[in-house]
Write a protein that holds these residues in place. Structure first.
Motif, mmCIF file in Angstrom:
data_model
loop_
_atom_site.group_PDB
_atom_site.id
_atom_site.type_symbol
_atom_site.label_atom_id
_atom_site.label_comp_id
_atom_site.label_asym_id
_atom_site.label_seq_id
_atom_site.Cartn_x
_atom_site.Cartn_y
_atom_site.Cartn_z
ATOM 1 N N ARG A 33 -10.053 11.888 160.486
ATOM 2 C CA ARG A 33 -11.409 11.359 160.589
ATOM 3 C C ARG A 33 -11.505 9.964 159.976
ATOM 4 O O ARG A 33 -12.161 9.095 160.496
ATOM 5 N N GLN A 34 -10.892 9.749 158.822
ATOM 6 C CA GLN A 34 -10.891 8.473 158.125
ATOM 7 C C GLN A 34 -12.137 7.645 158.411
ATOM 8 O O GLN A 34 -12.145 6.751 159.249
ATOM 9 N N GLN A 35 -13.171 7.953 157.680
ATOM 10 C CA GLN A 35 -14.440 7.278 157.931
ATOM 11 C C GLN A 35 -15.232 7.126 156.639
ATOM 12 O O GLN A 35 -15.055 7.882 155.681
ATOM 13 N N PHE A 36 -16.095 6.109 156.633
ATOM 14 C CA PHE A 36 -17.024 5.956 155.526
ATOM 15 C C PHE A 36 -18.167 6.952 155.697
ATOM 16 O O PHE A 36 -18.628 7.195 156.819
ATOM 17 N N VAL A 37 -18.597 7.537 154.592
ATOM 18 C CA VAL A 37 -19.724 8.467 154.615
ATOM 19 C C VAL A 37 -20.751 7.999 153.591
ATOM 20 O O VAL A 37 -20.420 7.278 152.648
ATOM 21 N N GLU A 38 -21.982 8.405 153.781
ATOM 22 C CA GLU A 38 -23.060 7.905 152.932
ATOM 23 C C GLU A 38 -24.084 8.989 152.652
ATOM 24 O O GLU A 38 -24.451 9.767 153.534
ATOM 25 N N ILE A 39 -24.535 9.040 151.399
ATOM 26 C CA ILE A 39 -25.699 9.841 151.021
ATOM 27 C C ILE A 39 -26.830 8.849 150.772
ATOM 28 O O ILE A 39 -26.705 7.987 149.889
ATOM 29 N N PRO A 40 -27.908 8.911 151.534
ATOM 30 C CA PRO A 40 -28.988 7.922 151.398
ATOM 31 C C PRO A 40 -29.578 7.891 149.994
ATOM 32 O O PRO A 40 -29.518 8.873 149.246
ATOM 33 N N ALA A 41 -30.166 6.761 149.646
ATOM 34 C CA ALA A 41 -30.821 6.616 148.350
ATOM 35 C C ALA A 41 -32.039 7.527 148.277
ATOM 36 O O ALA A 41 -32.679 7.826 149.289
ATOM 37 N N GLY A 42 -32.341 7.968 147.071
ATOM 38 C CA GLY A 42 -33.523 8.791 146.836
ATOM 39 C C GLY A 42 -34.454 8.121 145.843
ATOM 40 O O GLY A 42 -34.256 6.951 145.477
ATOM 41 N N ALA A 43 -35.445 8.862 145.377
ATOM 42 C CA ALA A 43 -36.439 8.288 144.476
ATOM 43 C C ALA A 43 -35.807 7.838 143.156
ATOM 44 O O ALA A 43 -36.218 6.837 142.570
ATOM 45 N N ASN A 44 -34.828 8.581 142.661
ATOM 46 C CA ASN A 44 -34.229 8.249 141.371
ATOM 47 C C ASN A 44 -32.711 8.143 141.466
ATOM 48 O O ASN A 44 -31.996 8.449 140.520
ATOM 49 N N LEU B 61 -21.692 5.896 148.592
ATOM 50 C CA LEU B 61 -20.754 5.638 149.673
ATOM 51 C C LEU B 61 -19.395 6.231 149.320
ATOM 52 O O LEU B 61 -18.987 6.228 148.158
ATOM 53 N N GLY B 62 -18.696 6.734 150.314
ATOM 54 C CA GLY B 62 -17.362 7.268 150.108
ATOM 55 C C GLY B 62 -16.521 7.067 151.347
ATOM 56 O O GLY B 62 -17.025 6.639 152.392
ATOM 57 N N TYR B 63 -15.237 7.362 151.219
ATOM 58 C CA TYR B 63 -14.318 7.199 152.337
ATOM 59 C C TYR B 63 -13.430 8.434 152.401
ATOM 60 O O TYR B 63 -12.545 8.613 151.563
ATOM 61 N N LEU B 64 -13.684 9.304 153.366
ATOM 62 C CA LEU B 64 -12.897 10.526 153.463
ATOM 63 C C LEU B 64 -11.696 10.299 154.374
ATOM 64 O O LEU B 64 -11.761 9.532 155.332
ATOM 65 N N ASP B 65 -10.611 10.955 154.031
ATOM 66 C CA ASP B 65 -9.368 10.778 154.777
ATOM 67 C C ASP B 65 -9.269 11.703 155.976
ATOM 68 O O ASP B 65 -8.899 11.291 157.066
#
Length: 229
Positions: free
Chosen positions: A42-53, A58-62
């Protein structure tokens, strides 16, 4: 680093070579999984969106493994890869290991439908790998909290429910696995607390407190030197 400040103690050449050695170890493990026909590059960047606090993560899974049904096709993939990527006579041994992986999965999942699983490979010094302090009462490797939180972040970003840390000892190639489940209360709580704390330090332009030299080990019930120093 997050603020763009140059490091006061940059990595020396030996440490950079250790990182390179880790990449070689990762290649060895991923090649075996590739030969088994179960690796998904898969080798791709992944993201968890920003929240209130919290800041966005960002990460890069293999890679992931699994997510397929056809065992015969997987075995054909082994033969195909052996022909394409043959290195030496040792590949005969690798072929048997790859076939054993497939046959083991076929025993556990006779109808297929093997769930897709996130994989993170970590190579470590063999003295640390075999150290008594890093193992539980059953003798299994405990793993490191920061590695678990890294993998868990990828799981949250992709909604993949199962994750696996694969630790490999650099001297003897012994491999142990530690599984994680998305939604585990302890891991989820530790992940959220870590991200929220780092967000607060970043937002307030504050340097996090330095590690203590002596810490109390709850598992052992005694004080010890803090290896993070």
């Amino acid at each position: 680093k997050m603020k763009g400040e140059p490091p006061t103690n940059p990595y020396e050449e030996r440490v950079l070579r250790i990182f390179d050695a880790g990449k070689v170890m990762e290649f060895v493990v991923l090649r075996a999984l590739t030969m088994a026909g179960i690796l998904n590059q898969r080798q791709q960047f992944v993201e968890i969106p920003a929240g209130a606090n919290r800041l966005k993560c960002l990460g890069y899974l293999d890679c992931t493994i699994g997510g397929f049904v056809d065992y015969e096709q997987a075995k054909e993939t082994i033969v195909k890869h052996l022909g394409e990527y043959k290195l030496s006579l040792a590949d005969q041994l690798l072929e048997q290991k790859a076939v054993n992986i497939i046959e083991g999965l076929q025993t556990d999942y006779p109808r297929g439908n093997i769930p897709e699983m996130l994989v993170e490979v970590k190579s470590i010094n063999s003295m640390a790998f075999w150290a008594h302090k890093n193992r539980d009462k059953q003798g299994s490797f405990l793993g490191y909290e920061h590695n678990k939180l890294q993998l868990y972040g990828y799981m949250k970003a992709t909604s993949i429910e199962k994750g696996m840390l694969l630790y490999i000892s650099k001297d003897d190639f012994t491999l142990e696995e530690i599984g994680l489940l998305l939604g585990d209360r302890r891991t989820d709580g530790a992940f959220n607390a870590d991200i929220e704390a780092m967000t607060a330090y970043y937002s307030n332009n504050e340097v996090p407190p330095k590690e203590q030299e002596i810490v109390f080990n709850d598992r052992k019930g005694k004080f010890e030197l803090n290896w993070k120093m």
